[in-house]
Design a protein around this motif. Structure first.
Motif, PDB file in Angstrom:
ATOM      1  N   ALA A 107       0.902  -1.235   0.137  1.00  0.00           N
ATOM      2  CA  ALA A 107      -0.045   0.040  -0.270  1.00  0.00           C
ATOM      3  C   ALA A 107       0.848   1.447   0.031  1.00  0.00           C
ATOM      4  O   ALA A 107       0.385   2.192  -0.589  1.00  0.00           O
ATOM      5  N   TYR A 108       1.955   1.187   0.565  1.00  0.00           N
ATOM      6  CA  TYR A 108       2.935   2.474   0.623  1.00  0.00           C
ATOM      7  C   TYR A 108       3.756   2.367  -0.818  1.00  0.00           C
ATOM      8  O   TYR A 108       3.975   3.484  -1.194  1.00  0.00           O
ATOM      9  N   ASP A 109       4.202   1.388  -1.395  1.00  0.00           N
ATOM     10  CA  ASP A 109       4.841   1.419  -2.736  1.00  0.00           C
ATOM     11  C   ASP A 109       4.131   1.704  -3.780  1.00  0.00           C
ATOM     12  O   ASP A 109       4.409   2.429  -4.651  1.00  0.00           O
ATOM     13  N   ILE A 110       2.586   1.232  -3.860  1.00  0.00           N
ATOM     14  CA  ILE A 110       1.853   1.322  -5.262  1.00  0.00           C
ATOM     15  C   ILE A 110       0.458   2.004  -4.680  1.00  0.00           C
ATOM     16  O   ILE A 110      -0.707   1.478  -4.996  1.00  0.00           O
ATOM     17  N   PRO A 111       0.219   3.080  -3.832  1.00  0.00           N
ATOM     18  CA  PRO A 111      -0.955   3.470  -3.290  1.00  0.00           C
ATOM     19  C   PRO A 111      -2.004   3.734  -4.718  1.00  0.00           C
ATOM     20  O   PRO A 111      -3.183   3.292  -4.341  1.00  0.00           O
ATOM     21  N   ALA A 112      -1.960   4.226  -5.608  1.00  0.00           N
ATOM     22  CA  ALA A 112      -2.729   4.515  -6.783  1.00  0.00           C
ATOM     23  C   ALA A 112      -3.142   3.304  -7.233  1.00  0.00           C
ATOM     24  O   ALA A 112      -4.368   3.190  -7.566  1.00  0.00           O
ATOM     25  N   ASP A 113      -2.361   1.985  -7.325  1.00  0.00           N
ATOM     26  CA  ASP A 113      -2.850   0.834  -7.924  1.00  0.00           C
ATOM     27  C   ASP A 113      -3.927   0.021  -7.072  1.00  0.00           C
ATOM     28  O   ASP A 113      -4.668  -0.473  -7.535  1.00  0.00           O
ATOM     29  N   ALA A 136      -8.713  -4.840   2.988  1.00  0.00           N
ATOM     30  CA  ALA A 136      -9.606  -3.750   2.366  1.00  0.00           C
ATOM     31  C   ALA A 136      -9.197  -2.415   2.886  1.00  0.00           C
ATOM     32  O   ALA A 136      -8.855  -2.154   4.171  1.00  0.00           O
ATOM     33  N   GLY A 137      -9.071  -1.351   1.950  1.00  0.00           N
ATOM     34  CA  GLY A 137      -8.648   0.062   2.395  1.00  0.00           C
ATOM     35  C   GLY A 137      -9.844   0.746   2.722  1.00  0.00           C
ATOM     36  O   GLY A 137     -10.989   0.054   3.013  1.00  0.00           O
ATOM     37  N   PRO A 138      -9.437   2.012   3.496  1.00  0.00           N
ATOM     38  CA  PRO A 138      -8.527   2.718   3.497  1.00  0.00           C
ATOM     39  C   PRO A 138      -7.475   2.143   4.403  1.00  0.00           C
ATOM     40  O   PRO A 138      -6.267   2.434   4.407  1.00  0.00           O
ATOM     41  N   GLY A 139      -7.747   1.544   5.352  1.00  0.00           N
ATOM     42  CA  GLY A 139      -6.923   1.194   6.801  1.00  0.00           C
ATOM     43  C   GLY A 139      -6.243  -0.139   6.445  1.00  0.00           C
ATOM     44  O   GLY A 139      -5.445  -0.729   7.186  1.00  0.00           O
ATOM     45  N   TRP A 140      -6.704  -0.909   5.315  1.00  0.00           N
ATOM     46  CA  TRP A 140      -6.143  -2.188   4.968  1.00  0.00           C
ATOM     47  C   TRP A 140      -6.303  -3.098   6.298  1.00  0.00           C
ATOM     48  O   TRP A 140      -5.463  -3.908   6.439  1.00  0.00           O
ATOM     49  N   THR A 141      -7.594  -3.289   6.487  1.00  0.00           N
ATOM     50  CA  THR A 141      -8.218  -4.206   7.293  1.00  0.00           C
ATOM     51  C   THR A 141      -8.132  -5.776   6.945  1.00  0.00           C
ATOM     52  O   THR A 141      -8.694  -5.632   5.732  1.00  0.00           O
ATOM     53  N   ALA A 142      -7.748  -6.700   7.712  1.00  0.00           N
ATOM     54  CA  ALA A 142      -7.626  -8.025   7.095  1.00  0.00           C
ATOM     55  C   ALA A 142      -9.176  -8.443   6.872  1.00  0.00           C
ATOM     56  O   ALA A 142     -10.096  -8.388   7.809  1.00  0.00           O
ATOM     57  N   LEU A 143      -9.456  -8.968   5.709  1.00  0.00           N
ATOM     58  CA  LEU A 143     -10.610  -9.623   5.600  1.00  0.00           C
ATOM     59  C   LEU A 143     -11.032 -11.110   5.992  1.00  0.00           C
ATOM     60  O   LEU A 143     -12.087 -11.782   5.896  1.00  0.00           O
ATOM     61  N   ALA A 202      -2.291  -1.419  13.883  1.00  0.00           N
ATOM     62  CA  ALA A 202      -2.352  -2.666  13.245  1.00  0.00           C
ATOM     63  C   ALA A 202      -1.883  -3.709  14.284  1.00  0.00           C
ATOM     64  O   ALA A 202      -2.364  -4.967  13.929  1.00  0.00           O
ATOM     65  N   VAL A 203      -1.007  -3.517  15.104  1.00  0.00           N
ATOM     66  CA  VAL A 203      -0.454  -4.516  16.030  1.00  0.00           C
ATOM     67  C   VAL A 203      -1.629  -5.050  16.849  1.00  0.00           C
ATOM     68  O   VAL A 203      -2.244  -4.330  17.579  1.00  0.00           O
TER      69      VAL A 203
END
Length: 236
Positions: A107-113, A136-143, A202-203
């Motif tokens: 998510a840091y490396d390719i945020p637009a993608d 899933a974004g925006p917080g990248w919660t585990a599904l 996230a921890v």
């Protein structure tokens, strides 16, 4: 909070010492790709980030370690180090999956993608299987929890949603998804976990005894009937 985090699960070793400042979170970071030698590299890497941190080992409030999935040796190296440091410093241990760290790194490396799409982390586990976890974004919660699946089974877990797959198993997942008519693209095939990108929230909650997340039984098994017969010496 003064935090020391590290990962040794796959083909890299990373460490981060982070602390709060009036301007936000600051940190010292190290990352190195390697196929073996995690045990030899981790301790010096921790020493380097701690040398740059404005706090000592006794001031660490939390130690963060990835519990897997990953290589058997890599998982044990990181968890053993976390337990030893926690015992020496009194710090609590926080955990997260190696696949979650990969998601934050992507998510840091390719945020637009990845914006507006499911972020699927897929690592080639050999034997026509992948280590798989979706976010899933925006917080990248585990599904869901990390899993060891055939690519076709992992693709079905996308539930028809457009996805970006990252990791060494991304192409396998995308091919299976396209067979099911699911829109998916593969990026960052060489992605490895880098703990510098882990958000504090996230921890997982602190624990005293983190355990490795083994999703596959070990290859080495005791040989049946291979034990040596006990020799009688005739001496009682």
């Amino acid at each position: 909070m003064n935090t020391l985090a590290f990962d040794t699960c796959f083909g890299a070793c990373s460490a981060a010492a982070t602390w709060y400042t009036p301007d936000g979170v600051a940190g010292a970071y190290r990352f190195e790709r390697l196929l073996r030698g995690h045990a030899e590299l981790l301790t010096p890497m921790i020493g380097e980030v701690m040398a740059e941190a404005p706090f000592d080992y006794g001031d660490i409030a939390r130690i963060v370690v990835t519990t897997g999935p990953g290589t058997f040796t890599g998982q044990r190296v990181g968890i053993a180090a976390a337990r030893a440091l926690a015992l020496a410093t009194g710090a609590r241990i926080g955990t997260l999956s190696s696949l979650a760290v990969m998601a934050y790194t992507a998510a840091y490396d390719i945020p637009a993608d990845v914006a507006g799409k499911v972020l699927a982390v897929a690592v080639d586990a050999r034997r026509d299987e992948i280590y798989f976890q979706c976010f899933a974004g925006p917080g990248w919660t585990a599904l869901g929890a990390p899993a060891l699946l055939a690519p076709s089974d992992a693709a079905r877990m996308l539930d028809g949603r457009a996805a970006v797959a990252v990791g060494s198993g991304a192409e396998l997942l995308v091919a299976a998804a396209q067979d099911l008519g699911i829109a998916a693209s593969a990026r960052l095939p060489d992605l490895e976990p880098d703990v510098r990108h882990v958000p504090d929230a996230a921890v997982a909650a602190g624990t005293e005894r983190p355990r490795p997340l083994y999703l596959r039984p070990p290859d080495a098994k005791p040989q049946d009937g291979a034990s040596l017969a006990r020799v009688s010496t005739g001496v009682s």
